[in-house]
Design a protein around this motif. Structure first.
Motif, mmCIF file in Angstrom:
data_model
loop_
_atom_site.group_PDB
_atom_site.id
_atom_site.type_symbol
_atom_site.label_atom_id
_atom_site.label_comp_id
_atom_site.label_asym_id
_atom_site.label_seq_id
_atom_site.Cartn_x
_atom_site.Cartn_y
_atom_site.Cartn_z
ATOM 1 N N GLY A 20 40.877 30.206 42.042
ATOM 2 C CA GLY A 20 40.248 29.155 41.683
ATOM 3 C C GLY A 20 39.631 28.840 40.186
ATOM 4 N N GLN A 21 39.449 30.223 39.604
ATOM 5 C CA GLN A 21 38.689 30.343 38.395
ATOM 6 C C GLN A 21 39.883 30.300 37.292
ATOM 7 O OE1 GLN A 21 36.366 33.576 37.548
ATOM 8 N NE2 GLN A 21 36.083 33.155 35.339
ATOM 9 N N ASN A 22 40.179 29.438 36.281
ATOM 10 C CA ASN A 22 40.960 29.394 35.069
ATOM 11 C C ASN A 22 40.610 30.854 34.341
ATOM 12 O OD1 ASN A 22 42.943 29.340 33.084
ATOM 13 N ND2 ASN A 22 42.262 27.212 32.533
ATOM 14 N N LEU A 23 41.362 31.940 34.551
ATOM 15 C CA LEU A 23 41.149 33.076 33.462
ATOM 16 C C LEU A 23 41.207 32.846 31.953
ATOM 17 C CD1 LEU A 23 43.252 35.840 35.543
ATOM 18 C CD2 LEU A 23 40.968 34.979 35.743
ATOM 19 N N LEU A 24 41.868 31.630 31.587
ATOM 20 C CA LEU A 24 42.085 31.503 30.209
ATOM 21 C C LEU A 24 40.596 31.011 29.518
ATOM 22 C CD1 LEU A 24 45.638 29.863 29.737
ATOM 23 C CD2 LEU A 24 44.850 32.369 29.879
ATOM 24 N N THR A 25 39.714 30.491 30.537
ATOM 25 C CA THR A 25 38.451 30.136 29.985
ATOM 26 C C THR A 25 37.338 31.256 30.113
ATOM 27 O OG1 THR A 25 37.862 29.374 32.300
ATOM 28 C CG2 THR A 25 38.898 27.850 30.869
ATOM 29 N N ALA A 26 37.795 32.453 30.809
ATOM 30 C CA ALA A 26 36.692 33.703 30.887
ATOM 31 C C ALA A 26 36.606 34.474 29.558
ATOM 32 C CB ALA A 26 37.276 34.539 32.016
ATOM 33 N N GLU A 79 34.068 39.124 30.645
ATOM 34 C CA GLU A 79 34.414 38.733 31.939
ATOM 35 C C GLU A 79 35.598 39.162 32.440
ATOM 36 O OE1 GLU A 79 32.203 34.468 32.791
ATOM 37 O OE2 GLU A 79 33.938 34.477 31.501
ATOM 38 N N MET A 80 36.676 39.223 31.584
ATOM 39 C CA MET A 80 37.812 39.773 31.889
ATOM 40 C C MET A 80 37.780 41.049 32.233
ATOM 41 S SD MET A 80 40.042 37.460 32.634
ATOM 42 C CE MET A 80 41.229 38.782 32.913
ATOM 43 N N VAL A 81 37.200 42.229 31.265
ATOM 44 C CA VAL A 81 36.850 43.389 31.495
ATOM 45 C C VAL A 81 36.400 43.817 32.748
ATOM 46 C CG1 VAL A 81 35.753 45.430 30.715
ATOM 47 C CG2 VAL A 81 36.877 44.119 29.220
ATOM 48 N N GLU A 82 35.246 43.031 33.087
ATOM 49 C CA GLU A 82 34.719 43.250 34.614
ATOM 50 C C GLU A 82 35.378 42.866 35.653
ATOM 51 O OE1 GLU A 82 31.547 44.486 35.182
ATOM 52 O OE2 GLU A 82 31.940 45.189 32.940
#
Length: 349
Positions: A102-108, A112-115
């Motif tokens: 449900g989380q849009n990865l493009l806003t991370a 946050e993406m590394v984690e």
């Protein structure tokens, strides 16, 4: 043709969706996002190339359900490897949305993406990329060391994963002392050590000899029966796809031309391209017992799971049985599989 468009509705928690792509594009070249906006509905492959851009992924919509093996397949250059890197944001899409739980990865953020990649995503690629100076144990424990896990805990978890992939006793071996299949098992164990929720595998067995490849497919099926991971698996081999997949998406020129179960693709190919992929596949290798069964009548001496393919169920009729019981996941009888129907399918009917 995208026949499974998740953009039409919000994620349904009851359906157990893990990963969604909504109108995902990737164009390589300068000012690609501007060109895509300018072209709008006219963004055909020809129009994109005319702008001096390379259309790697075009308007992809798909949903990966929790606990399933979702295979993306196509020939070299079809866009499948680019798509899996977009899903994990190893490369950035030109347009679209990628949702993980449900989380849009493009806003991370990058942090946050590394984690997320460290703790929730596992990745296995065609090239094993083992660290040559580390032992099997050191290689498998390495991502846990990066996470800061204490040595005793990371080595215990690494030993568990090494045993899980059938390499117990080889913990101190170096990569050069292992066969190609064993090295790939180390790569798989390393990606599993972080206990990922979502597992990406990009042609992990394609560099292996045919016999070792078959062995690794068997091992992969066994692992999935134990771990129940959500898996995105990339391959160009349709036999491998139908053997492993719960569902398959076939790509051509950056587009998904059809997606569905192996049975749906073989029995109802949507395009000539899909028909070419599937025409040599015997129906008995993809049609499941639940699709052929009839209402249960009388007694049956043997049972088969509803999702068992007919080719695997056929040996149950060698002793002359006229029918076997078909059971659901809970073991309840839901129908009978008849000898005549199995014979018809085996003969190409």
């Amino acid at each position: 043709m995208n026949d499974d468009d998740p953009a039409a509705a919000a994620p349904d928690p009851a359906e157990g969706l893990t990963l969604q792509c909504r109108h995902v594009w990737k164009l390589f070249g300068a000012r690609a996002d501007e060109a895509l906006r300018d072209l709008g509905d006219g963004a055909t492959a020809e129009a994109i190339v005319a702008r001096g851009l390379v259309p790697a992924v075009r308007d992809v919509n798909l949903s990966v359900r929790r606990g399933e093996i979702f295979v993306i397949m196509g020939l070299s250059g079809s866009g499948k490897s680019t798509l899996v890197r977009l899903m994990s944001r190893l490369i950035e899409p030109t347009a679209g949305e990628i949702l993980f739980n449900g989380q849009n990865l493009l806003t991370a953020s990058d942090k946050e993406m590394v984690e997320m990649r460290r703790h929730k995503m596992g990745m296995v690629f065609q090239h094993f990329a083992l660290l040559p100076h580390l032992s099997v144990l050191g290689n498998v424990a390495f991502p846990l060391e990066v996470q800061g896990v204490a040595r005793a805990e990371r080595e215990a978890r690494a030993r568990k994963m090494i045993a899980l992939v059938g390499l117990a006793g080889r913990e101190e071996a170096l990569p050069r002392q292992l066969s190609g299949g064993q090295q790939q098992r180390v790569g798989i164990a390393r990606s599993l050590a972080v206990e990922p929720e979502l597992w990406f595998l990009d042609e992990p067995f394609s560099a292996l000899d045919p016999l070792i490849r078959r062995e690794m497919q068997d091992e992969f099926i066994r692992l999935q029966s134990v771990l129940k991971k959500t898996i995105v698996f990339i391959t160009h081999d349709f036999d491998e796809a139908i053997r492993l997949a719960d569902r398959i998406a076939i790509m051509k020129d950056g587009e998904i031309v059809q997606q569905g179960t192996p049975e749906e693709l073989v029995l109802n190919p949507a395009t000539d391209y899909v028909r070419e992929f599937t025409q040599a596949v015997p129906k008995a290798k993809v049609v499941r017992a639940e699709s052929v069964m009839v209402a249960a009548e009388g007694a049956a001496t043997a049972t088969v799971g509803a999702r068992t393919v007919i080719a695997d169920a056929a040996p149950l009729f060698l002793d002359g049985a006229e029918a076997v019981a078909v059971t659901d996941a809970g073991g309840a009888v839901v129908g009978h599989l008849r000898r005549a129907d199995v014979t018809r399918l085996l003969m190409g009917g």
